[in-house]
Enzyme design. Structure first.
Site, PDB file in Angstrom:
ATOM      1  N   HIS A 103      21.755 -14.533  -0.966  1.00  0.00           N
ATOM      2  CA  HIS A 103      22.715 -15.601  -0.659  1.00  0.00           C
ATOM      3  C   HIS A 103      22.903 -15.807   0.836  1.00  0.00           C
ATOM      4  CE1 HIS A 103      24.052 -14.743  -4.960  1.00  0.00           C
ATOM      5  NE2 HIS A 103      23.459 -15.922  -4.948  1.00  0.00           N
TER       6      HIS A 103
ATOM      7  N   ASP B 261      25.672 -18.620 -10.559  1.00  0.00           N
ATOM      8  CA  ASP B 261      26.429 -17.394 -10.283  1.00  0.00           C
ATOM      9  C   ASP B 261      27.466 -17.595  -9.184  1.00  0.00           C
ATOM     10  OD1 ASP B 261      25.130 -16.414  -7.536  1.00  0.00           O
ATOM     11  OD2 ASP B 261      23.522 -17.121  -8.835  1.00  0.00           O
TER      12      ASP B 261
ATOM     13  N   GLU C 189      24.552 -27.449 -12.079  1.00  0.00           N
ATOM     14  CA  GLU C 189      24.040 -26.360 -12.910  1.00  0.00           C
ATOM     15  C   GLU C 189      23.838 -26.892 -14.322  1.00  0.00           C
ATOM     16  OE1 GLU C 189      22.651 -23.409 -14.763  1.00  0.00           O
ATOM     17  OE2 GLU C 189      23.102 -22.957 -12.659  1.00  0.00           O
TER      18      GLU C 189
ATOM     19  N   ASP D 176      18.696 -23.441  -5.518  1.00  0.00           N
ATOM     20  CA  ASP D 176      18.852 -22.045  -5.939  1.00  0.00           C
ATOM     21  C   ASP D 176      18.417 -21.958  -7.392  1.00  0.00           C
ATOM     22  OD1 ASP D 176      19.609 -19.484  -6.487  1.00  0.00           O
ATOM     23  OD2 ASP D 176      21.708 -19.717  -5.920  1.00  0.00           O
ATOM     24  N   SER D 177      17.115 -22.027  -7.603  1.00  0.00           N
ATOM     25  CA  SER D 177      16.574 -22.189  -8.953  1.00  0.00           C
ATOM     26  C   SER D 177      16.003 -20.891  -9.496  1.00  0.00           C
ATOM     27  CB  SER D 177      15.463 -23.250  -8.937  1.00  0.00           C
ATOM     28  OG  SER D 177      14.382 -22.800  -8.154  1.00  0.00           O
ATOM     29  N   THR D 178      15.808 -20.894 -10.816  1.00  0.00           N
ATOM     30  CA  THR D 178      15.039 -19.836 -11.452  1.00  0.00           C
ATOM     31  C   THR D 178      13.560 -20.093 -11.179  1.00  0.00           C
ATOM     32  OG1 THR D 178      14.968 -21.135 -13.498  1.00  0.00           O
ATOM     33  CG2 THR D 178      16.764 -19.545 -13.271  1.00  0.00           C
ATOM     34  N   ASP D 179      12.697 -19.285 -11.768  1.00  0.00           N
ATOM     35  CA  ASP D 179      11.257 -19.489 -11.623  1.00  0.00           C
ATOM     36  C   ASP D 179      10.846 -20.797 -12.313  1.00  0.00           C
ATOM     37  OD1 ASP D 179      10.945 -17.084 -10.252  1.00  0.00           O
ATOM     38  OD2 ASP D 179      10.737 -15.947 -12.108  1.00  0.00           O
TER      39      ASP D 179
ATOM     40  N   PRO E 249      14.237 -24.006 -17.983  1.00  0.00           N
ATOM     41  CA  PRO E 249      15.123 -25.010 -17.367  1.00  0.00           C
ATOM     42  C   PRO E 249      14.818 -25.292 -15.903  1.00  0.00           C
ATOM     43  CG  PRO E 249      16.386 -23.396 -18.631  1.00  0.00           C
ATOM     44  CD  PRO E 249      14.977 -22.882 -18.561  1.00  0.00           C
TER      45      PRO E 249
END
Length: 284
Positions: free
Chosen positions: A63, A87, A107, A158-161, A165
């Site tokens: 962060h 988060d 989100e 700030d994404s996932t892989d 989604p």
């Protein structure tokens, strides 16, 4: 006596594990499998579809590094868009800047936000307490597509892989819409995967190729993230005219008086000095 471990494959023949004190919560949302655990070394942590997202112990590294370099390049940032980051940790760091007037956080999965507020207040409590943060439960790709041109000073992805989604946040269309949504001094920072293992390195290169074809300035910087595959992780920095090193203003950033656990002015320029193997991968 039960011996419980969370484990994750970082490659087909490489496994990472954390001994778990308690499996706190498990559910399948409309989008993904969400699990929360408690451990001695890393504290509370959560996973999405079996992949590590955030731990209490090392979240500060991620962060700090997704947020502060951009503010050190453009201290006049006032309007920020965060895509992902359910988060709350990225929003928490952005909200530390008093000059910021508006933070839109998009989100796709409401349950991630709700569960982090319950189990990870260390990162998510700001989502309840800072009136500048406006939460939008919707698809990030669609949100940016419908954003007026030039609206934002900073977009943080700030994404996932790039699976499930998060897949749409690694497309050329998405980066083009981010470019349009940024003003002339605007900056895009995105989660840029790892250069170390083959599968992650492939996604890193694919993402970078798309961004450098969309923005006149496209650089990469690195940081150490103990619980992510290999620990060697990257962010992308893209802009229409702000260069992350040439326009870096250490004195101005230090005047803000923020205490950070990972980022500092001495680290900033060094983070953009990449190892040879990473530069060679990007140049292939």
């Amino acid at each position: 006596m039960l011996d419980l471990w969370y484990s994750e494959f970082h490659a087909e023949d490489v496994k990472f594990g954390i001994k778990v004190k308690k499996h706190i919560h498990s559910e399948r949302s409309d989008f993904q499998q969400i699990d929360f655990f408690d451990s001695d070394t890393f504290g509370v942590f959560f996973t999405l579809d079996g992949l590590m997202m955030v731990t209490q112990k090392d979240e500060f590294a991620y962060h700090d590094m997704i947020v502060h370099p951009a503010f050190a390049v453009n201290p006049g940032i006032k309007n920020v868009l965060i895509i992902g980051g359910g988060d709350g940790g990225t929003a928490r760091e952005v909200s530390r800047y008093k000059a910021v007037e508006n933070i839109d956080m998009v989100e796709i999965d409401r349950r991630v936000v709700e569960l982090c507020q319950k189990y990870l207040p260390q990162t998510a409590s700001c989502l309840r307490t800072d009136s500048r943060i406006h939460l939008h439960i919707t698809d990030g790709l669609e949100f940016v597509k419908n954003t007026p041109a030039g609206k934002y000073d900073l977009i943080l992805v700030d994404s996932t892989d790039p699976i499930g989604p998060g897949e749409g946040l690694f497309t050329t269309e998405f980066y083009q819409n981010c470019n349009r949504a940024l003003n002339e001094a605007g900056i895009l920072v995105n989660q840029h995967e790892s250069p170390y293992y083959t599968e992650y390195a492939r996604e890193m290169k694919r993402s970078h190729d798309k961004i450098k074809n969309t923005f006149p300035i496209a650089e990469i910087y690195e940081f150490h993230m103990p619980t992510y595959p290999s620990g060697h992780w990257l962010f992308g920095f893209a802009s229409k005219k702000k260069h992350p090193v040439r326009d870096f203003d250490a004195k101005k950033w230090e005047e803000a008086g923020l205490h950070t656990k990972y980022y500092n002015a001495q680290l900033h320029t060094a983070a953009f000095a990449l190892p040879t193997y990473v530069k060679e991968l990007l140049d292939e």
